[in-house]
Design a protein around this motif. Structure first.
Motif: not given
Length: 246
Positions: A86, A132, A77
């Motif tokens: 998220v 990610p 993140t």
């Protein structure tokens, strides 16, 4: 001779549903193939992905046991607000909070829709360029020994190595890290999550498997029969496969 990690293999009762979950979690696309579901970039399927690890979700008949997976994924993140977003988004997709004894930590531990644990990390500079998927994390007894084995097995480069943890990453410095963390306890159940390795073009998979055995890998019979891939375990019993080039 060397092998490249190309994908994370996740076993699932409902491989399509788990594949969709991870595609949405990572902002990727679920490619539903004949048997498996491959999570990778949208558009035409490119395998292996030249920049990151894909996720190959493979159907199996039995559900995950209560034992914690020895291999899990960490998600990156960029801020505290992004981390909260998220976590909320993945919870809406069916993820559930999990207590693995983490105590009061700045990251959030969740499980996917079939109970596979993963972490949504607090923002960290080291993962700013991974995408990610920040890391594939492996619990082990001896991080130094694991790092040596995997660095010799693959073309990935060792970074920080201590008694408590060790880190590898692709030589190009792209994609997620492979991290080994010292954790008590050994193998309690067959691995639900493992890495798949691929020889480079022109390299013989059988010769690569023989090289890994010389480094300390052991053959593993999962009922694969005469499949074109080779199932092995590393010196601490973590399962992995050497794939055949397509």
């Amino acid at each position: 001779m060397a092998l490249r990690p190309v994908q994370v293999n996740i076993k699932a009762v409902d491989s399509r549903a788990v594949g969709r979950f991870w595609a949405q979690a990572l902002g990727l696309h679920a490619h539903h193939l004949d048997v498996t579901t491959y999570v990778g970039p949208a558009g035409g399927l490119v395998w292996p992905d030249p920049h990151t690890l894909g996720i190959d979700v493979v159907p199996v008949p039995g559900p995950k046991t209560a034992a914690k997976n020895r291999t899990h994924l960490d998600l990156a993140t960029t801020s505290a607000e992004h981390q909260a977003e998220v976590v909320a988004r993945l919870t809406a997709l069916g993820a559930t909070p999990v207590d693995v004894g983490q105590g009061d930590v700045p990251w959030t531990v969740l499980a996917d829709i079939e109970g596979n644990e993963f972490c949504v990390l607090d923002p960290r500079e080291v993962y700013r360029d991974t995408g990610p998927l920040a890391a594939v994390v492996v619990d082990c007894a001896d991080p130094r020994a694991m790092a040596r084995f995997w660095a010799e097995a693959t073309d990935w480069t060792m970074h920080e190595v201590t008694d408590g943890s060790a880190t590898l990453r692709s030589a190009e410095g792209t994609g997620p890290y492979l991290e080994f963390l010292r954790k008590p306890g050994g193998k309690a159940a067959p691995d639900r999550v493992h890495l798949d390795l691929l020889p480079y073009p022109g390299h013989d998979p059988a010769a690569e498997a023989a090289r890994l055995r010389a480094l300390g890998a052991t053959d593993l019979d999962l009922g694969q029969g005469d499949a074109p891939w080779t199932c092995l375990t590393d010196p601490e019993g973590h399962e992995f496969c050497v794939l055949a080039p397509s």
